[in-house]
Write a protein that holds these residues in place. Structure first.
Motif, PDB file in Angstrom:
ATOM      1  N   SER A 231       0.813  -1.223   0.000  1.00  0.00           N
ATOM      2  CA  SER A 231       0.000   0.000   0.000  1.00  0.00           C
ATOM      3  C   SER A 231       0.848   1.275   0.000  1.00  0.00           C
ATOM      4  O   SER A 231       0.312   2.375  -0.001  1.00  0.00           O
ATOM      5  CB  SER A 231      -0.898  -0.017   1.227  1.00  0.00           C
ATOM      6  N   GLY A 232       2.165   1.166   0.048  1.00  0.00           N
ATOM      7  CA  GLY A 232       3.030   2.347   0.096  1.00  0.00           C
ATOM      8  C   GLY A 232       4.106   2.162   1.142  1.00  0.00           C
ATOM      9  O   GLY A 232       4.253   1.073   1.689  1.00  0.00           O
ATOM     10  N   SER A 233       4.859   3.232   1.421  1.00  0.00           N
ATOM     11  CA  SER A 233       5.899   3.066   2.431  1.00  0.00           C
ATOM     12  C   SER A 233       5.752   4.109   3.540  1.00  0.00           C
ATOM     13  O   SER A 233       5.217   5.191   3.325  1.00  0.00           O
ATOM     14  CB  SER A 233       7.286   3.106   1.792  1.00  0.00           C
ATOM     15  N   ILE A 234       6.243   3.728   4.709  1.00  0.00           N
ATOM     16  CA  ILE A 234       6.169   4.606   5.891  1.00  0.00           C
ATOM     17  C   ILE A 234       7.567   4.718   6.476  1.00  0.00           C
ATOM     18  O   ILE A 234       8.250   3.701   6.641  1.00  0.00           O
ATOM     19  CB  ILE A 234       5.238   3.991   6.972  1.00  0.00           C
ATOM     20  N   SER A 235       7.991   5.958   6.763  1.00  0.00           N
ATOM     21  CA  SER A 235       9.287   6.148   7.411  1.00  0.00           C
ATOM     22  C   SER A 235       9.071   6.689   8.809  1.00  0.00           C
ATOM     23  O   SER A 235       8.108   7.431   9.057  1.00  0.00           O
ATOM     24  CB  SER A 235      10.138   7.147   6.623  1.00  0.00           C
ATOM     25  N   GLY A 236       9.967   6.350   9.697  1.00  0.00           N
ATOM     26  CA  GLY A 236       9.870   6.867  11.061  1.00  0.00           C
ATOM     27  C   GLY A 236      10.899   6.198  11.951  1.00  0.00           C
ATOM     28  O   GLY A 236      11.756   5.441  11.478  1.00  0.00           O
ATOM     29  N   ILE A 237      10.789   6.504  13.229  1.00  0.00           N
ATOM     30  CA  ILE A 237      11.726   5.916  14.196  1.00  0.00           C
ATOM     31  C   ILE A 237      11.093   4.649  14.782  1.00  0.00           C
ATOM     32  O   ILE A 237       9.973   4.688  15.300  1.00  0.00           O
ATOM     33  CB  ILE A 237      12.030   6.902  15.359  1.00  0.00           C
ATOM     34  N   ALA A 238      11.827   3.540  14.675  1.00  0.00           N
ATOM     35  CA  ALA A 238      11.324   2.262  15.204  1.00  0.00           C
ATOM     36  C   ALA A 238      11.314   2.302  16.726  1.00  0.00           C
ATOM     37  O   ALA A 238      12.296   2.720  17.355  1.00  0.00           O
ATOM     38  CB  ALA A 238      12.200   1.119  14.699  1.00  0.00           C
ATOM     39  N   GLN A 246       3.891  -6.938  16.264  1.00  0.00           N
ATOM     40  CA  GLN A 246       3.809  -5.841  15.285  1.00  0.00           C
ATOM     41  C   GLN A 246       4.920  -4.820  15.548  1.00  0.00           C
ATOM     42  O   GLN A 246       5.249  -4.531  16.698  1.00  0.00           O
ATOM     43  CB  GLN A 246       2.462  -5.126  15.400  1.00  0.00           C
ATOM     44  N   LEU A 247       5.435  -4.254  14.459  1.00  0.00           N
ATOM     45  CA  LEU A 247       6.476  -3.235  14.580  1.00  0.00           C
ATOM     46  C   LEU A 247       5.815  -1.874  14.803  1.00  0.00           C
ATOM     47  O   LEU A 247       4.902  -1.498  14.075  1.00  0.00           O
ATOM     48  CB  LEU A 247       7.292  -3.200  13.276  1.00  0.00           C
ATOM     49  N   ILE A 248       6.293  -1.153  15.824  1.00  0.00           N
ATOM     50  CA  ILE A 248       5.728   0.169  16.117  1.00  0.00           C
ATOM     51  C   ILE A 248       6.703   1.228  15.608  1.00  0.00           C
ATOM     52  O   ILE A 248       7.892   1.189  15.955  1.00  0.00           O
ATOM     53  CB  ILE A 248       5.544   0.362  17.651  1.00  0.00           C
ATOM     54  N   ILE A 249       6.204   2.149  14.784  1.00  0.00           N
ATOM     55  CA  ILE A 249       7.066   3.268  14.394  1.00  0.00           C
ATOM     56  C   ILE A 249       6.315   4.590  14.568  1.00  0.00           C
ATOM     57  O   ILE A 249       5.091   4.639  14.446  1.00  0.00           O
ATOM     58  CB  ILE A 249       7.647   3.133  12.958  1.00  0.00           C
ATOM     59  N   ILE A 250       7.088   5.633  14.851  1.00  0.00           N
ATOM     60  CA  ILE A 250       6.505   6.980  14.952  1.00  0.00           C
ATOM     61  C   ILE A 250       7.065   7.811  13.801  1.00  0.00           C
ATOM     62  O   ILE A 250       8.295   7.908  13.640  1.00  0.00           O
ATOM     63  CB  ILE A 250       6.820   7.634  16.318  1.00  0.00           C
ATOM     64  N   ASP A 251       6.161   8.364  12.976  1.00  0.00           N
ATOM     65  CA  ASP A 251       6.626   9.119  11.799  1.00  0.00           C
ATOM     66  C   ASP A 251       6.955  10.564  12.177  1.00  0.00           C
ATOM     67  O   ASP A 251       6.814  10.972  13.336  1.00  0.00           O
ATOM     68  CB  ASP A 251       5.606   9.015  10.647  1.00  0.00           C
ATOM     69  N   SER A 252       7.383  11.351  11.180  1.00  0.00           N
ATOM     70  CA  SER A 252       7.864  12.713  11.468  1.00  0.00           C
ATOM     71  C   SER A 252       6.741  13.643  11.930  1.00  0.00           C
ATOM     72  O   SER A 252       6.999  14.715  12.461  1.00  0.00           O
ATOM     73  CB  SER A 252       8.542  13.293  10.221  1.00  0.00           C
ATOM     74  N   HIS A 253       5.472  13.231  11.761  1.00  0.00           N
ATOM     75  CA  HIS A 253       4.352  14.046  12.254  1.00  0.00           C
ATOM     76  C   HIS A 253       3.934  13.621  13.663  1.00  0.00           C
ATOM     77  O   HIS A 253       2.958  14.130  14.207  1.00  0.00           O
ATOM     78  CB  HIS A 253       3.129  13.896  11.322  1.00  0.00           C
ATOM     79  N   GLY A 254       4.633  12.649  14.193  1.00  0.00           N
ATOM     80  CA  GLY A 254       4.301  12.177  15.539  1.00  0.00           C
ATOM     81  C   GLY A 254       3.221  11.113  15.548  1.00  0.00           C
ATOM     82  O   GLY A 254       2.737  10.716  16.609  1.00  0.00           O
ATOM     83  N   ASN A 255       2.821  10.624  14.371  1.00  0.00           N
ATOM     84  CA  ASN A 255       1.791   9.571  14.326  1.00  0.00           C
ATOM     85  C   ASN A 255       2.420   8.203  14.574  1.00  0.00           C
ATOM     86  O   ASN A 255       3.500   7.913  14.045  1.00  0.00           O
ATOM     87  CB  ASN A 255       1.098   9.555  12.954  1.00  0.00           C
ATOM     88  N   THR A 256       1.708   7.371  15.329  1.00  0.00           N
ATOM     89  CA  THR A 256       2.195   6.019  15.632  1.00  0.00           C
ATOM     90  C   THR A 256       1.569   5.011  14.674  1.00  0.00           C
ATOM     91  O   THR A 256       0.355   5.070  14.409  1.00  0.00           O
ATOM     92  CB  THR A 256       1.826   5.645  17.085  1.00  0.00           C
ATOM     93  N   HIS A 257       2.375   4.120  14.134  1.00  0.00           N
ATOM     94  CA  HIS A 257       1.885   3.065  13.231  1.00  0.00           C
ATOM     95  C   HIS A 257       2.286   1.712  13.813  1.00  0.00           C
ATOM     96  O   HIS A 257       3.418   1.554  14.273  1.00  0.00           O
ATOM     97  CB  HIS A 257       2.529   3.189  11.840  1.00  0.00           C
ATOM     98  N   ALA A 258       1.358   0.756  13.747  1.00  0.00           N
ATOM     99  CA  ALA A 258       1.668  -0.624  14.148  1.00  0.00           C
ATOM    100  C   ALA A 258       1.583  -1.469  12.884  1.00  0.00           C
ATOM    101  O   ALA A 258       0.523  -1.551  12.259  1.00  0.00           O
ATOM    102  CB  ALA A 258       0.663  -1.105  15.182  1.00  0.00           C
ATOM    103  N   LEU A 259       2.701  -2.060  12.485  1.00  0.00           N
ATOM    104  CA  LEU A 259       2.758  -2.766  11.204  1.00  0.00           C
ATOM    105  C   LEU A 259       2.914  -4.260  11.407  1.00  0.00           C
ATOM    106  O   LEU A 259       3.718  -4.710  12.229  1.00  0.00           O
ATOM    107  CB  LEU A 259       3.934  -2.243  10.374  1.00  0.00           C
ATOM    108  N   SER A 260       2.138  -5.035  10.639  1.00  0.00           N
ATOM    109  CA  SER A 260       2.241  -6.490  10.811  1.00  0.00           C
ATOM    110  C   SER A 260       3.068  -7.145   9.712  1.00  0.00           C
ATOM    111  O   SER A 260       3.423  -8.315   9.822  1.00  0.00           O
ATOM    112  CB  SER A 260       0.852  -7.116  10.877  1.00  0.00           C
ATOM    113  N   SER A 261       3.378  -6.408   8.624  1.00  0.00           N
ATOM    114  CA  SER A 261       4.273  -6.982   7.613  1.00  0.00           C
ATOM    115  C   SER A 261       4.931  -5.851   6.845  1.00  0.00           C
ATOM    116  O   SER A 261       4.492  -4.699   6.923  1.00  0.00           O
ATOM    117  CB  SER A 261       3.492  -7.865   6.639  1.00  0.00           C
TER     118      SER A 261
END
Ligand code: BTN
Length: 270
Positions: A231-238, A246-261
């Motif tokens: 669906s696209g790519s996400i960059s941030g701090i792991a 699930q991998l948790i990352i926070i992007d440059s806007h401060g949003n948290t993402h939980a990724l399963s793959s």
């Protein structure tokens, strides 16, 4: 080169821990050990396929897995889990922890890390990868093929430019680390023992049981990464992983993402 040998592999397995029959297919050449096990009916118990070479070794995201003859481990296990698919959350992470544990037991303890979800790295170079393929999920049983490639006796120095291009990412082998050649039968026997134990623990305790082990070897935490997904790519701090893997990352806007793959690449350290 010591050829693959069933008796030798069996002599390195803790048979007391494995309470189901083990079947082996040790092949000279095959397109892919994962493909072989997916398409051959399995017997009761655990079925293992290893080959001296693969002509179409498969990696994640449709990549090729370079498989030179007699040098490395190309291992697949077809495994019936007596649980629903949901009971196997975190499976690929647990497989990489079992592989890492096998390497630790052989004396490889320093500078190894795991790049979520399942690449084992030595000094950021890939030593091992795993490809899990699902078969016939049913209500009470799930069948999976667990494919593991470990670079054992291939030498980075000796590999041709073509091979490097084929792999196209930094890699290394156990030989590169110690300049010692290894008996693959020993490593496969120990891998089967650890894999079986880790999978039993996953079914009985869930992924949360493995969280402390993961935190010791997490190669991404605190790093700026990009995760590519269909669906696209996400960059941030792991930030590490949660209790389901699930991998948790926070992007440059401060949003948290939980990724399963996804396919992760490391940008830099902070
Ligand atoms: C990856 O890191 O991209 C996964 C690599 C998995 C390679 C192994 S080698 C044995 C098994 N058979 C295959 O075709 N692939 C896996």
């Amino acid at each position: 080169m010591i050829p693959l040998d069933e008796n030798s592999i069996r002599s390195h397995i803790n048979t007391t821990e494995i309470n189901q029959p083990l079947h082996f297919h040790l092949l000279n050449t095959i397109d892919s050990t994962n493909r072989f096990l997916k398409e051959n009916p399995s017997n009761e118990g655990i079925t293992i396929c290893c080959a001296e070479t693969q002509t179409q070794g498969r990696g994640r995201f449709g990549r090729a897995w370079h498989s030179p003859f007699g040098e490395n481990i190309y291992f697949s296990a077809r495994w019936h889990a007596r649980c629903e698919l949901s009971g196997l959350s975190g499976l690929s992470l647990v497989v990489s922890l079992a592989t890492l544990n096998t390497l630790n037991e052989l004396g490889f303890t320093d500078n190894l890390s795991i790049k979520w979800p399942n690449d084992i790295l030595w000094h950021e170079k890939k030593l091992s990868g795993c490809l899990i393929e699902l078969l016939a999920p049913a209500k009470t049983q799930t069948e999976v093929v667990i494919g593991i490639g470990i670079n054992v006796n291939s030498s980075l120095k000796a590999s041709s430019d073509t091979n490097e291009q084929l792999i196209n990412r930094p890699w290394c082998s156990l030989f590169d680390i110690t300049t010692t050649l290894y008996d693959r039968n020993l490593i496969i026997g120990r891998l089967i023992t650890h894999l079986n134990r880790y999978l039993q623990h996953l079914i009985s305790h869930g992924f949360a049981y493995f969280l402390p082990k993961w935190q010791l070897v997490d190669g991404l935490k605190g790093r700026l990464i990009t995760v590519s997904q269909s669906s696209g790519s996400i960059s941030g701090i792991a930030q590490g992983i949660d209790h389901t893997g699930q991998l948790i990352i926070i992007d440059s806007h401060g949003n948290t993402h939980a990724l399963s793959s996804g396919d992760t690449s490391i940008k830099c350290s902070i």
